[in-house]
Design a protein around this motif. Sequence first.
Motif, PDB file in Angstrom:
ATOM      1  N   ALA A  85      91.015  67.605 -10.167  1.00 41.55           N
ATOM      2  CA  ALA A  85      91.534  66.851 -11.319  1.00 41.55           C
ATOM      3  C   ALA A  85      93.031  67.084 -11.487  1.00 41.55           C
ATOM      4  O   ALA A  85      93.562  67.041 -12.600  1.00 41.55           O
ATOM      5  CB  ALA A  85      90.796  67.270 -12.585  1.00 41.55           C
ATOM      6  N   ALA A  86      93.691  67.353 -10.369  1.00 37.79           N
ATOM      7  CA  ALA A  86      95.123  67.676 -10.431  1.00 37.79           C
ATOM      8  C   ALA A  86      95.946  66.529 -11.001  1.00 37.79           C
ATOM      9  O   ALA A  86      97.037  66.748 -11.539  1.00 37.79           O
ATOM     10  CB  ALA A  86      95.632  68.054  -9.039  1.00 37.79           C
ATOM     11  N   ASN A  87      95.435  65.302 -10.905  1.00 40.77           N
ATOM     12  CA  ASN A  87      96.177  64.154 -11.435  1.00 40.77           C
ATOM     13  C   ASN A  87      96.325  64.194 -12.951  1.00 40.77           C
ATOM     14  O   ASN A  87      97.125  63.452 -13.527  1.00 40.77           O
ATOM     15  CB  ASN A  87      95.484  62.846 -11.053  1.00 40.77           C
ATOM     16  CG  ASN A  87      95.770  62.499  -9.607  1.00 40.77           C
ATOM     17  OD1 ASN A  87      96.754  62.982  -9.042  1.00 40.77           O
ATOM     18  ND2 ASN A  87      94.899  61.705  -9.008  1.00 40.77           N
ATOM     19  N   ALA A  88      95.505  65.056 -13.571  1.00 42.37           N
ATOM     20  CA  ALA A  88      95.574  65.136 -15.045  1.00 42.37           C
ATOM     21  C   ALA A  88      96.754  65.977 -15.520  1.00 42.37           C
ATOM     22  O   ALA A  88      97.005  66.060 -16.728  1.00 42.37           O
ATOM     23  CB  ALA A  88      94.275  65.719 -15.584  1.00 42.37           C
ATOM     24  N   ILE A  89      97.482  66.589 -14.582  1.00 46.30           N
ATOM     25  CA  ILE A  89      98.560  67.504 -14.987  1.00 46.30           C
ATOM     26  C   ILE A  89      99.572  66.826 -15.909  1.00 46.30           C
ATOM     27  O   ILE A  89      99.977  67.387 -16.928  1.00 46.30           O
ATOM     28  CB  ILE A  89      99.277  68.085 -13.747  1.00 46.30           C
ATOM     29  CG1 ILE A  89      98.339  69.058 -13.035  1.00 46.30           C
ATOM     30  CG2 ILE A  89     100.558  68.809 -14.146  1.00 46.30           C
ATOM     31  CD1 ILE A  89      98.913  69.640 -11.782  1.00 46.30           C
ATOM     32  N   ALA A  90      99.988  65.616 -15.558  1.00 53.76           N
ATOM     33  CA  ALA A  90     101.019  64.929 -16.354  1.00 53.76           C
ATOM     34  C   ALA A  90     100.579  64.797 -17.810  1.00 53.76           C
ATOM     35  O   ALA A  90     101.352  65.088 -18.737  1.00 53.76           O
ATOM     36  CB  ALA A  90     101.301  63.564 -15.766  1.00 53.76           C
ATOM     37  N   GLY A 125     107.902  70.245 -16.569  1.00 54.39           N
ATOM     38  CA  GLY A 125     106.640  69.954 -15.881  1.00 54.39           C
ATOM     39  C   GLY A 125     106.858  68.984 -14.729  1.00 54.39           C
ATOM     40  O   GLY A 125     106.276  69.142 -13.639  1.00 54.39           O
ATOM     41  N   TYR A 126     107.721  67.993 -14.949  1.00 48.70           N
ATOM     42  CA  TYR A 126     108.038  66.992 -13.923  1.00 48.70           C
ATOM     43  C   TYR A 126     108.686  67.675 -12.708  1.00 48.70           C
ATOM     44  O   TYR A 126     108.314  67.410 -11.552  1.00 48.70           O
ATOM     45  CB  TYR A 126     108.979  65.945 -14.525  1.00 48.70           C
ATOM     46  CG  TYR A 126     109.556  64.960 -13.548  1.00 48.70           C
ATOM     47  CD1 TYR A 126     108.869  63.781 -13.223  1.00 48.70           C
ATOM     48  CD2 TYR A 126     110.788  65.187 -12.934  1.00 48.70           C
ATOM     49  CE1 TYR A 126     109.400  62.870 -12.324  1.00 48.70           C
ATOM     50  CE2 TYR A 126     111.327  64.290 -12.034  1.00 48.70           C
ATOM     51  CZ  TYR A 126     110.636  63.128 -11.729  1.00 48.70           C
ATOM     52  OH  TYR A 126     111.154  62.230 -10.831  1.00 48.70           O
ATOM     53  N   LEU A 127     109.639  68.567 -12.964  1.00 49.75           N
ATOM     54  CA  LEU A 127     110.347  69.250 -11.879  1.00 49.75           C
ATOM     55  C   LEU A 127     109.375  70.002 -10.970  1.00 49.75           C
ATOM     56  O   LEU A 127     109.419  69.891  -9.742  1.00 49.75           O
ATOM     57  CB  LEU A 127     111.370  70.246 -12.443  1.00 49.75           C
ATOM     58  CG  LEU A 127     112.670  69.681 -13.002  1.00 49.75           C
ATOM     59  CD1 LEU A 127     113.550  70.820 -13.522  1.00 49.75           C
ATOM     60  CD2 LEU A 127     113.424  68.886 -11.932  1.00 49.75           C
ATOM     61  N   VAL A 128     108.496  70.771 -11.592  1.00 48.78           N
ATOM     62  CA  VAL A 128     107.543  71.572 -10.810  1.00 48.78           C
ATOM     63  C   VAL A 128     106.559  70.661 -10.070  1.00 48.78           C
ATOM     64  O   VAL A 128     106.286  70.850  -8.876  1.00 48.78           O
ATOM     65  CB  VAL A 128     106.791  72.559 -11.730  1.00 48.78           C
ATOM     66  CG1 VAL A 128     105.581  73.163 -11.031  1.00 48.78           C
ATOM     67  CG2 VAL A 128     107.729  73.664 -12.175  1.00 48.78           C
ATOM     68  N   SER A 129     106.073  69.647 -10.787  1.00 50.18           N
ATOM     69  CA  SER A 129     105.064  68.769 -10.181  1.00 50.18           C
ATOM     70  C   SER A 129     105.627  67.998  -8.992  1.00 50.18           C
ATOM     71  O   SER A 129     104.974  67.860  -7.955  1.00 50.18           O
ATOM     72  CB  SER A 129     104.541  67.770 -11.225  1.00 50.18           C
ATOM     73  OG  SER A 129     103.986  68.464 -12.293  1.00 50.18           O
TER      74      SER A 129
END
Lengths: 258, 258
Positions: free
Chosen positions: A82-87, A169-173
């Motif tokens: 479910a990694a897509n849920a990170i955002a 969060g964007y930078l890390v992702s």
Amino acid sequence: MARFLASIGGGFLDFLASIGRVGSFAGTALSHVVRPPFYPRQLLQQLWQIGWLSLPVVGLTAIFTGMVLALQSYTGFSRFEAANAIASIVVISITRELGPVIGSLMVAGRIGAAIAAELGTMRVTEQIDALDTLATDPMKYLVVPRVVAAVIVLPLLVLVADVIGVFGGYLVSVYALEFNGANYLQRTLQYLETEDVVSGLVKASVFGLMIAIMGCYHGYNSQRGAAGVGTATTNAVVSASILILFANFFLTQLFFSR
Amino acid sequence: MSTIQKIRVQDVHKSFGKKRVLNGVTFDVPAGESLVIIGGSGTGKSVTLKCILGLMKPEQGTIEIDGEAMTGAPKAQRAALRRKIGMLFQGGALFDSLTVWENVAFALTEGRGKARAEAKPVALEKLAMVGLDEQVAALYPSELSGGMQKRVALARAIAASPDILFFDEPTTGLDPIMADVINDLIAASVKRLGATAVSITHDMASARKIATNIAMLHEGRIVWHGPVGDIDHSGNEYVDQFVHGRAEGPIKMQVRAL
């Protein structure tokens, strides 16, 4: 045994009395907000002190919080594919909770302490008495500008923290976890609702009120000497931090329990 | 027929916890008189002054200024009475965040709503009266010596041309020459304004220079009150011991806290 119970009872009564004193102080301060004279120069100075000068510490806290949140979410959610849920997790966590709470705790440390130390020193050096003798109400001149500035500025600081936190969060992702940048932003906006941001800003305003009231109350009533000012500063930060966490629970329940 | 005194203090009692500081203080100050209250440390001199100013509330007794009650008066009436008073605090109590001229002009700008541009020339004039020039006006209090701070505090006390002046230990912490300069400035300022003055001190040189009358406070009561010229033959053993600075006599120094 009786002495033990008496000490517990005495401590509890002292606690209730101190709540009453803080409540009375806050009520008096708020009643002065709408009654002239007003001191706009003092207000502008406090907006600068509490707002602009807190930006670096709030910004740094927010970016690292967002980065860690993305990393930890990935570690956990990738196990369930479910990694897509990170955002969505990052943006909702930051706007609803982490932005207002962690940002306010940092401001409580920086500003709550500064207010208590400044007013405590003014109390000890008789500057507050001097204000009285110069036909100036210390409540209006010292307390009201700090309270109003904190209530106005905290939501703005939290709004900045929200943007920076999401950016973290964007930078890390994107750069560490190799997500697609455009998709990440799309998901961020897709799941973000106005209520998420507004609830965080309302919380920030309430937390700002608490930080300023506790800083002013403890500084204004500081005991004599350097030790008195030190105690006032510690009490201001600790009480504001506990109140923030306490109020956060009830505000969250108010906004999101359906 | 009773005449209205400028200041009337009658049977004032004040305690802090179990420690009784004022125990029936009574005295009158007619208009134009310069009364100096002498007494050892901890005898209640500062507390007396703060009760008259309305900064502390006595448990018993009455205080009147120009025939109007200060004790028990509503906040607005106390503030109106304080407008008649200028106060020089023991440590100066200058506002650290304001420049010297802003400190001096404070009662005019913040207390009476006068424009800064109008108040500045008045502040410079008052600074000149205490021997300080325009270059000092732009400095901050922390940049001044103790003697200069006392002069600025004196300029601030007289800035609004008050009817009544209070001086709390005006020469404490100053070298004898600077102390004499401050005494001269106080005497000249009181004379120029035609003000009524109440000073507290344990510096007899200061008392002799600025007093028309002297009252001695001991254990919370006035034990002697008379013209300054009678101080050396008062016939009061407390006054004699204090004036001559003798360890032996009816005044016993407290060597440990109660």
